[in-house]
Scaffold this active site. Structure first.
Site, PDB file in Angstrom:
ATOM      1  N   ARG A 156       0.829  -1.206   0.000  1.00 35.22           N
ATOM      2  CA  ARG A 156       0.000   0.000   0.000  1.00 35.22           C
ATOM      3  C   ARG A 156       0.859   1.249   0.000  1.00 35.22           C
ATOM      4  O   ARG A 156       1.921   1.291   0.605  1.00 35.22           O
ATOM      5  CB  ARG A 156      -0.897   0.021   1.238  1.00 35.22           C
ATOM      6  CG  ARG A 156      -1.756   1.273   1.329  1.00 35.22           C
ATOM      7  CD  ARG A 156      -2.649   1.259   2.528  1.00 35.22           C
ATOM      8  NE  ARG A 156      -2.066   2.039   3.612  1.00 35.22           N
ATOM      9  CZ  ARG A 156      -2.728   2.380   4.705  1.00 35.22           C
ATOM     10  NH1 ARG A 156      -3.978   1.987   4.887  1.00 35.22           N
ATOM     11  NH2 ARG A 156      -2.143   3.093   5.640  1.00 35.22           N
ATOM     12  N   CYS A 166       0.033   5.400   0.831  1.00 39.30           N
ATOM     13  CA  CYS A 166      -0.989   6.310   1.346  1.00 39.30           C
ATOM     14  C   CYS A 166      -0.355   7.680   1.463  1.00 39.30           C
ATOM     15  O   CYS A 166       0.641   7.846   2.175  1.00 39.30           O
ATOM     16  CB  CYS A 166      -1.511   5.837   2.699  1.00 39.30           C
ATOM     17  SG  CYS A 166      -2.913   6.804   3.302  1.00 39.30           S
TER      18      CYS A 166
END
Length: 125
Positions: A102, A104
């Protein structure tokens, strides 16, 4: 050849792009914001409500191509305010439980004044 994916159960694209594209056994979703499919509006004004709607939209796009959150291998998440990181993670983590890769980041602005946008890459069995 890439196949464009569309479902009425998620918001229609607000520009010249597809909700998702399937290439072989991989699906790439476009970023989803908290548009409610039935109304076409962002109805939640807080990060928890918007994150929930975003994840529900992604759930529907993934279902349209025959996959789900357990098959997600990468997410990219955009927050209008990094101070929302913990609240975002709480909701995100209730949907994405397999801990894919991920990114972010906080961004200056998101379409339609959204607080959060998420895109995913998933495999199809």
């Amino acid at each position: 050849m890439a196949e464009k994916i569309y479902t009425d159960n998620a918001p229609a694209a607000i520009g010249p792009y597809s909700q998702a594209v399937k290439a072989g056994s991989v699906v790439y979703t476009s970023g989803q914001i908290a548009i409610v499919p039935a109304s076409g509006n962002i109805e939640a004004s807080d990060i928890q409500g918007q994150t929930t709607q975003v994840m529900e939209n992604l759930k529907q796009v993934l279902a349209a191509v025959g996959t789900d959150f357990t098959k997600v291998v990468k997410t990219t998440c955009f927050l209008a305010d990094i101070a929302d990181f913990a609240a975002f993670n709480e909701i995100y983590g209730s949907y994405i439980t397999e801990k894919p890769a991920r990114s972010c980041v906080a961004v200056r602005d998101l379409p339609k004044g959204a607080l959060v946008e998420v895109e995913v890459i998933a495999v199809i069995d």
